[in-house]
Design a protein around this motif. Sequence first.
Motif, PDB file in Angstrom:
ATOM      1  N   VAL A   8      -7.410  -3.941   8.536  1.00 29.25           N
ATOM      2  CA  VAL A   8      -6.696  -4.036   7.272  1.00 29.25           C
ATOM      3  C   VAL A   8      -5.233  -3.671   7.468  1.00 29.25           C
ATOM      4  CG1 VAL A   8      -6.548  -3.151   4.922  1.00 29.25           C
ATOM      5  CG2 VAL A   8      -8.777  -3.464   6.014  1.00 29.25           C
TER       6      VAL A   8
ATOM      7  N   SER B 136      -1.569  -3.586   5.067  1.00 25.63           N
ATOM      8  CA  SER B 136      -1.044  -3.753   3.718  1.00 25.63           C
ATOM      9  C   SER B 136       0.085  -4.749   3.697  1.00 25.63           C
ATOM     10  CB  SER B 136      -0.560  -2.403   3.187  1.00 25.63           C
ATOM     11  OG  SER B 136       0.637  -2.032   3.838  1.00 25.63           O
TER      12      SER B 136
ATOM     13  N   ASP C  11       2.927  -4.239   2.666  1.00 24.42           N
ATOM     14  CA  ASP C  11       4.188  -3.569   2.988  1.00 24.42           C
ATOM     15  C   ASP C  11       4.399  -3.400   4.484  1.00 24.42           C
ATOM     16  OD1 ASP C  11       3.706  -1.333   0.190  1.00 24.42           O
ATOM     17  OD2 ASP C  11       4.735  -3.266   0.286  1.00 24.42           O
ATOM     18  N   SER C  12       3.383  -3.707   5.257  1.00 21.13           N
ATOM     19  CA  SER C  12       3.474  -3.437   6.686  1.00 21.13           C
ATOM     20  C   SER C  12       4.267  -4.530   7.407  1.00 21.13           C
ATOM     21  CB  SER C  12       2.080  -3.311   7.288  1.00 21.13           C
ATOM     22  OG  SER C  12       1.327  -4.480   7.060  1.00 21.13           O
TER      23      SER C  12
ATOM     24  N   SER D 299       4.048   0.599   9.122  1.00 24.94           N
ATOM     25  CA  SER D 299       3.958   0.630   7.663  1.00 24.94           C
ATOM     26  C   SER D 299       5.132  -0.081   7.006  1.00 24.94           C
ATOM     27  CB  SER D 299       3.872   2.072   7.166  1.00 24.94           C
ATOM     28  OG  SER D 299       5.003   2.800   7.600  1.00 24.94           O
TER      29      SER D 299
END
Length: 121
Positions: free
Chosen positions: A26, A28, A30-31, A99
């Motif tokens: 997984v 995100s 935003d990564s 991130s």
Amino acid sequence: VQLQASGGGLVQPGGSLRLSCAASGVASADSAIAWFRQAPGQDREVVSCISIGEGRKYYVDSVKDRFTISRDDARNTVYLQMNSLKPEDTVVYYCALGSKRAQDPNMYDYWGQGTLVTVSS
């Protein structure tokens, strides 16, 4: 999250290679995924990075107009197309997931294994 880097090899000066970084797990929106390279005895240098959500890209000056980073969301894979390769591009390349999009390798939490690119005649 696991990253699998591939695509390195031997190419003549002026040639091309495409590196792939396949991600599982997984991540995100935003990564970001980045390609770094590291020569023996030197610090790891960011080559290019792309944000997963917005697709914003960064290139180090030495590869601008030669390298292109892209992503295939269906395959969870980020590519680094490297054209007009030079002998000084010879080094181990790593992909990494962080991130957020950043140039500092310390901002990246997950790393793939290195793939060696050799540019030589």
